[in-house]
Design an enzyme around this catalytic site. Structure first.
Site, PDB file in Angstrom:
ATOM      1  N   CYS A 257       0.820  -1.205   0.000  1.00 13.25           N
ATOM      2  CA  CYS A 257       0.000   0.000   0.000  1.00 13.25           C
ATOM      3  C   CYS A 257       0.866   1.272   0.000  1.00 13.25           C
ATOM      4  CB  CYS A 257      -0.986  -0.045   1.158  1.00 13.25           C
ATOM      5  SG  CYS A 257      -2.514   0.864   0.829  1.00 13.25           S
ATOM      6  N   HIS A 343      -3.960  -5.402   0.041  1.00 20.47           N
ATOM      7  CA  HIS A 343      -3.644  -5.959   1.359  1.00 20.47           C
ATOM      8  C   HIS A 343      -3.707  -7.487   1.386  1.00 20.47           C
ATOM      9  CE1 HIS A 343      -3.368  -2.294   3.847  1.00 20.47           C
ATOM     10  NE2 HIS A 343      -4.143  -1.786   2.903  1.00 20.47           N
ATOM     11  N   GLU A 345      -2.692  -9.411   3.621  1.00 23.18           N
ATOM     12  CA  GLU A 345      -2.958  -9.956   4.961  1.00 23.18           C
ATOM     13  C   GLU A 345      -4.444 -10.201   5.190  1.00 23.18           C
ATOM     14  OE1 GLU A 345      -3.898  -5.718   5.456  1.00 23.18           O
ATOM     15  OE2 GLU A 345      -2.307  -6.813   4.414  1.00 23.18           O
TER      16      GLU A 345
END
Length: 374
Positions: A257, A343, A345
């Site tokens: 990001c 993202h 994660e």
């Protein structure tokens, strides 16, 4: 009943447009850039994501708070959004492992929120006119005063916010006896990123955003990580310089990001503020190296210049966003460096991109093996 006594509230956009609703709990006023997230779940993770610092969040899902909160489902130590706007706020919740209500959670964190807003109309307006500053308030009889105060709120373009969410002292995550050591620069890092790295046999030292390359290198890490975070990446000149040094030394580097944007800027590729950004957990991305599609979690209002990447001799596009063809991932040719604009994660969100953490650790392992052999 609570909803019968709730105070009227207002949301005023920077261009003068007004929407009305009702205060969720306490009275108040909050300023920030208004944006929206299309995720159907994961509101607690969204509210605690440091990348949202300084933003008033509009949730497109009709019901917020219906499954309460869980103390383990946070991405930082506190709520980071500036304010919340939703359609239906659920004071009652139903989930076996919930530790409390969203109302209690927001009150504990001092967050002002309003509901009963026509969020479909508001989101449609933002899509057409772009993300802009706004104010939400229960002072519905002071419209002119609120508009005047709103003009004083700085625009997100040019605004450095990483320093507002980064740690001031280093800390450690994971098993000290893990195989690999990762130096993570905290620009607004999410806890689940650290969990993903630690789960892959890594011991992480998290450093403040303004840590020098020399201090990072002094810990003798096997790899480096640049985190997500809020605000405009261009004012972070020192961080951009650190990224350039890591790349020049050909040390393993992974960015997510804001970290992705920093890596691009370090190579002379510019960034720009998007019209209304990408925020949600169903964004389609294509991996150009594998040809596979991914459903991804995204949260960013800035992006990097695609034309500049395509003409750069040392940078390659690895992922694209299929909705608008913006750059979603890059790698530096002949260097141990790659980054993505989304993202992996997946907190909240799908797990399609979790392989990127494996890819990073494999890169670190390969580099470590070469160093040991030398």
């Amino acid at each position: 009943m609570k909803y019968q006594s709730r105070r009227k509230a207002v949301i005023i956009l920077a261009d003068g447009t007004i929407f009305y609703g009702k205060a969720v709990g306490k009275e108040g006023t909050a300023f920030g850039e208004v944006c929206f997230n299309t995720g159907m779940t994961g509101y607690q993770e969204i509210f605690t994501d440091p990348s949202y610092f300084g933003q008033i969040m509009v949730t497109t899902n009709a019901h917020i708070g219906n499954y309460g909160v869980n103390e383990e489902e946070v991405e930082s130590d506190s709520v980071k959004i500036a304010g919340l706007v939703c359609k239906n706020f659920s004071y009652n919740y139903s989930r076996k492992d919930a530790s409390g209500s969203l109302e209690e959670f927001l009150d504990k964190n001092g967050l002002f929120a309003i509901s009963d807003v026509d969020t479909r109309a508001l989101v449609s307006y933002i899509r057409d006119n772009g993300a802009m500053n706004a104010v939400i308030s229960t002072e519905v009889d002071k419209i002119d005063e609120l508009k005047a105060e709103l003009t004083k709120v700085p625009d997100m373009k040019g605004l450095e916010l990483a320093s507002r969410v980064s740690v001031t002292e280093p800390y450690f995550v994971g098993n000290p006896d893990a195989t690999y050591k990762i130096a993570a620069l905290d620009l607004g890092i999410k806890k689940n990123i650290l969990r993903n790295l630690a789960a892959r046999d890594a011991y992480i030292k998290v450093f403040p955003y303004n840590t020098s390359f020399e201090e990072l290198r002094a810990w003798k890490p096997d790899g480096y990580f640049l985190s997500n975070g809020p605000g405009d990446p261009e004012p972070l000149e020192e961080v951009i310089g650190v990224a350039r040094q890591i790349i020049d030394e050909n040390l393993p580097l992974f960015g997510i990001c804001l970290g992705h944007q920093i890596i691009a800027l370090s190579q002379g590729i510019s960034s720009y503020k998007m019209h209304h950004g990408h925020r949600g957990i169903n964004h389609p991305v294509k991996n150009l190296l594998s040809g596979k599609g991914e459903v991804t979690s995204q949260n960013h209002g800035f992006a990097i210049n695609r034309e500049e990447v395509e003409t750069h001799p040392d940078v390659e596009i690895t992922h694209i966003h299929l909705n608008d063809n913006t750059v979603a991932g890059i790698r530096i040719k002949n260097k141990s460096c790659f980054s993505v604009q989304y993202h992996p994660e997946a907190s909240a969100g799908p797990h399609d991109a979790s392989y990127l953490f494996d890819q990073f650790i494999e890169m670190v392992a390969s580099r470590t093996a070469v160093n040991n052999a030398g």
